[in-house]
Write a protein that holds these residues in place. Structure first.
Motif, PDB file in Angstrom:
ATOM      1  N   THR A  72       8.684  -3.808   6.037  1.00  0.00           N
ATOM      2  CA  THR A  72       7.607  -4.084   6.865  1.00  0.00           C
ATOM      3  C   THR A  72       6.387  -3.353   6.789  1.00  0.00           C
ATOM      4  O   THR A  72       6.597  -1.966   7.187  1.00  0.00           O
ATOM      5  N   ALA A  73       5.181  -3.703   6.366  1.00  0.00           N
ATOM      6  CA  ALA A  73       4.038  -2.842   6.358  1.00  0.00           C
ATOM      7  C   ALA A  73       2.848  -3.693   5.989  1.00  0.00           C
ATOM      8  O   ALA A  73       3.025  -4.938   5.445  1.00  0.00           O
ATOM      9  N   VAL A  74       1.859  -3.099   5.972  1.00  0.00           N
ATOM     10  CA  VAL A  74       0.528  -3.642   5.108  1.00  0.00           C
ATOM     11  C   VAL A  74       0.458  -3.112   3.643  1.00  0.00           C
ATOM     12  O   VAL A  74       0.582  -2.026   3.640  1.00  0.00           O
ATOM     13  N   TYR A  75       0.516  -4.099   2.765  1.00  0.00           N
ATOM     14  CA  TYR A  75       0.405  -3.866   1.452  1.00  0.00           C
ATOM     15  C   TYR A  75      -1.062  -3.698   0.735  1.00  0.00           C
ATOM     16  O   TYR A  75      -1.638  -4.778   1.069  1.00  0.00           O
ATOM     17  N   PHE A  76      -1.021  -2.876   0.149  1.00  0.00           N
ATOM     18  CA  PHE A  76      -2.538  -2.753  -0.489  1.00  0.00           C
ATOM     19  C   PHE A  76      -2.465  -2.508  -2.085  1.00  0.00           C
ATOM     20  O   PHE A  76      -1.384  -1.795  -2.499  1.00  0.00           O
ATOM     21  N   CYS A  77      -3.339  -3.113  -2.969  1.00  0.00           N
ATOM     22  CA  CYS A  77      -3.400  -2.550  -4.241  1.00  0.00           C
ATOM     23  C   CYS A  77      -4.672  -1.882  -4.764  1.00  0.00           C
ATOM     24  O   CYS A  77      -5.525  -1.658  -3.661  1.00  0.00           O
ATOM     25  N   ALA A  78      -4.500  -0.977  -5.693  1.00  0.00           N
ATOM     26  CA  ALA A  78      -5.532  -0.034  -5.838  1.00  0.00           C
ATOM     27  C   ALA A  78      -5.660   0.035  -7.405  1.00  0.00           C
ATOM     28  O   ALA A  78      -4.608  -0.063  -8.138  1.00  0.00           O
ATOM     29  N   ALA A  79      -6.785   0.488  -7.880  1.00  0.00           N
ATOM     30  CA  ALA A  79      -7.022   0.610  -9.316  1.00  0.00           C
ATOM     31  C   ALA A  79      -7.905   1.791  -9.466  1.00  0.00           C
ATOM     32  O   ALA A  79      -8.436   2.308  -8.718  1.00  0.00           O
ATOM     33  N   SER A  80      -7.580   2.248 -11.099  1.00  0.00           N
ATOM     34  CA  SER A  80      -8.395   3.378 -11.411  1.00  0.00           C
ATOM     35  C   SER A  80      -8.488   3.464 -12.960  1.00  0.00           C
ATOM     36  O   SER A  80      -7.574   2.965 -13.553  1.00  0.00           O
TER      37      SER A  80
ATOM     38  N   VAL B 179     -14.599  -2.916 -10.767  1.00  0.00           N
ATOM     39  CA  VAL B 179     -13.538  -3.652 -10.464  1.00  0.00           C
ATOM     40  C   VAL B 179     -13.605  -3.683  -9.101  1.00  0.00           C
ATOM     41  O   VAL B 179     -13.632  -2.929  -8.288  1.00  0.00           O
ATOM     42  N   GLN B 180     -13.341  -4.967  -8.470  1.00  0.00           N
ATOM     43  CA  GLN B 180     -13.053  -5.202  -7.169  1.00  0.00           C
ATOM     44  C   GLN B 180     -11.882  -6.043  -6.911  1.00  0.00           C
ATOM     45  O   GLN B 180     -11.226  -6.698  -7.944  1.00  0.00           O
ATOM     46  N   LEU B 181     -10.864  -5.680  -5.902  1.00  0.00           N
ATOM     47  CA  LEU B 181      -9.693  -6.118  -5.779  1.00  0.00           C
ATOM     48  C   LEU B 181      -9.356  -6.918  -4.658  1.00  0.00           C
ATOM     49  O   LEU B 181      -9.988  -6.650  -3.404  1.00  0.00           O
ATOM     50  N   GLN B 182      -8.514  -7.925  -4.726  1.00  0.00           N
ATOM     51  CA  GLN B 182      -8.233  -8.835  -3.451  1.00  0.00           C
ATOM     52  C   GLN B 182      -6.657  -8.897  -3.544  1.00  0.00           C
ATOM     53  O   GLN B 182      -6.164  -9.435  -4.678  1.00  0.00           O
ATOM     54  N   ALA B 183      -6.094  -8.582  -2.483  1.00  0.00           N
ATOM     55  CA  ALA B 183      -4.570  -8.655  -2.561  1.00  0.00           C
ATOM     56  C   ALA B 183      -4.108  -9.918  -1.462  1.00  0.00           C
ATOM     57  O   ALA B 183      -4.812 -10.252  -0.447  1.00  0.00           O
ATOM     58  N   TYR B 184      -3.223 -10.705  -1.694  1.00  0.00           N
ATOM     59  CA  TYR B 184      -2.810 -11.624  -1.034  1.00  0.00           C
ATOM     60  C   TYR B 184      -1.469 -11.962  -1.412  1.00  0.00           C
ATOM     61  O   TYR B 184      -0.700 -11.509  -2.113  1.00  0.00           O
ATOM     62  N   GLY B 185      -0.748 -12.922  -0.361  1.00  0.00           N
ATOM     63  CA  GLY B 185       0.587 -13.412  -0.696  1.00  0.00           C
ATOM     64  C   GLY B 185       1.497 -12.773   0.565  1.00  0.00           C
ATOM     65  O   GLY B 185       2.865 -13.130   0.555  1.00  0.00           O
ATOM     66  N   GLY B 186       1.250 -11.927   1.382  1.00  0.00           N
ATOM     67  CA  GLY B 186       2.049 -11.325   2.371  1.00  0.00           C
ATOM     68  C   GLY B 186       2.364 -12.510   3.371  1.00  0.00           C
ATOM     69  O   GLY B 186       1.764 -13.868   3.491  1.00  0.00           O
ATOM     70  N   GLY B 187       3.551 -12.324   4.188  1.00  0.00           N
ATOM     71  CA  GLY B 187       3.914 -13.110   5.100  1.00  0.00           C
ATOM     72  C   GLY B 187       4.954 -12.581   5.960  1.00  0.00           C
ATOM     73  O   GLY B 187       5.601 -11.485   5.876  1.00  0.00           O
ATOM     74  N   LEU B 188       5.831 -13.760   6.674  1.00  0.00           N
ATOM     75  CA  LEU B 188       7.036 -13.394   7.241  1.00  0.00           C
ATOM     76  C   LEU B 188       8.090 -13.720   6.609  1.00  0.00           C
ATOM     77  O   LEU B 188       8.021 -14.859   6.152  1.00  0.00           O
ATOM     78  N   VAL B 189       9.001 -12.945   6.715  1.00  0.00           N
ATOM     79  CA  VAL B 189      10.271 -13.455   5.706  1.00  0.00           C
ATOM     80  C   VAL B 189      11.614 -12.705   6.279  1.00  0.00           C
ATOM     81  O   VAL B 189      11.453 -11.550   6.994  1.00  0.00           O
ATOM     82  N   GLN B 190      12.489 -13.150   6.346  1.00  0.00           N
ATOM     83  CA  GLN B 190      13.692 -12.786   6.912  1.00  0.00           C
ATOM     84  C   GLN B 190      14.336 -11.821   5.918  1.00  0.00           C
ATOM     85  O   GLN B 190      14.189 -11.658   4.780  1.00  0.00           O
ATOM     86  N   ALA B 191      15.373 -10.913   6.227  1.00  0.00           N
ATOM     87  CA  ALA B 191      15.979  -9.816   5.434  1.00  0.00           C
ATOM     88  C   ALA B 191      16.663 -10.373   4.579  1.00  0.00           C
ATOM     89  O   ALA B 191      17.348 -11.425   4.898  1.00  0.00           O
ATOM     90  N   GLY B 192      16.605  -9.933   3.258  1.00  0.00           N
ATOM     91  CA  GLY B 192      17.321 -10.417   2.106  1.00  0.00           C
ATOM     92  C   GLY B 192      16.209 -11.577   1.240  1.00  0.00           C
ATOM     93  O   GLY B 192      16.918 -11.724   0.231  1.00  0.00           O
ATOM     94  N   GLY B 193      15.422 -11.761   2.005  1.00  0.00           N
ATOM     95  CA  GLY B 193      14.613 -12.759   1.345  1.00  0.00           C
ATOM     96  C   GLY B 193      13.581 -12.064   0.192  1.00  0.00           C
ATOM     97  O   GLY B 193      13.754 -10.851   0.112  1.00  0.00           O
ATOM     98  N   SER B 194      12.589 -13.073  -0.423  1.00  0.00           N
ATOM     99  CA  SER B 194      11.771 -12.494  -1.376  1.00  0.00           C
ATOM    100  C   SER B 194      10.145 -12.855  -0.959  1.00  0.00           C
ATOM    101  O   SER B 194       9.965 -14.170  -0.519  1.00  0.00           O
ATOM    102  N   LEU B 195       9.482 -12.133  -1.748  1.00  0.00           N
ATOM    103  CA  LEU B 195       7.908 -12.327  -1.435  1.00  0.00           C
ATOM    104  C   LEU B 195       7.532 -11.897  -2.866  1.00  0.00           C
ATOM    105  O   LEU B 195       7.830 -10.856  -3.389  1.00  0.00           O
ATOM    106  N   ARG B 196       6.266 -12.601  -3.157  1.00  0.00           N
ATOM    107  CA  ARG B 196       5.395 -12.002  -4.236  1.00  0.00           C
ATOM    108  C   ARG B 196       4.039 -11.874  -3.887  1.00  0.00           C
ATOM    109  O   ARG B 196       3.319 -12.821  -3.115  1.00  0.00           O
ATOM    110  N   LEU B 197       3.594 -10.848  -4.032  1.00  0.00           N
ATOM    111  CA  LEU B 197       2.317 -10.366  -3.786  1.00  0.00           C
ATOM    112  C   LEU B 197       1.460 -10.275  -4.947  1.00  0.00           C
ATOM    113  O   LEU B 197       1.936 -10.140  -5.931  1.00  0.00           O
TER     114      LEU B 197
END
Length: 125
Positions: A90-98, A1-19
């Motif tokens: 605020t951070a770099v977000y990673f996904c992982a699998a096992s 399995v290979q993984l690719q995470a995406y969907g990050g960005g800049l958002v104001q406090a109180g906002g939403s994002l979906r990774l």
């Protein structure tokens, strides 16, 4: 399995994002999947994850009630919906699998065999 995470960005406090974490390879539905994040100078931190088969989710206390993990096995994709974001998210977000991890080890980064590249989430105050 290979993984690719995406969907990050800049958002104001109180906002939403979906990774999104898109997987390639067979039998992804049987894998446990975790989301982690790492802020500059900090250790990698567990955010949330699904057990193998995706029937049970676990969340870090810091995101409970704000973040939701979901899974679409047909699309081989796991999502992290993040609501009511805070500057401390605020951070770099990673996904992982096992394919072998047990539920009690979902929080442990070294339990995962496969990692995607990170996607940066920046929450402004």
């Amino acid at each position: 399995v290979q993984l690719q995470a995406y969907g990050g960005g800049l958002v104001q406090a109180g906002g939403s994002l979906r990774l999104s974490c898109a997987a390639s390879g067979r039998a992804f539905s049987t894998y446990a999947v975790g989301w982690f994040r790492q802020a500059p100078g900090e250790d990698r931190e567990f955010v949330g994850g699904f057990s193998r088969g995706g029937s049970v989710a676990m969340y870090a206390d810091s995101v409970k009630g704000r973040f939701t993990i979901s899974r679409d096995n047909a699309k081989k994709t796991v999502y992290l919906q993040m609501n009511n974001l805070r500057p401390e998210d605020t951070a770099v977000y990673f996904c992982a699998a096992s394919s072998t991890i047990i539920y009690s080890s979902l929080r442990v980064p070294s339990s995962y065999s496969t990692w995607g590249q990170g996607t940066l989430v920046t929450v402004s105050s």
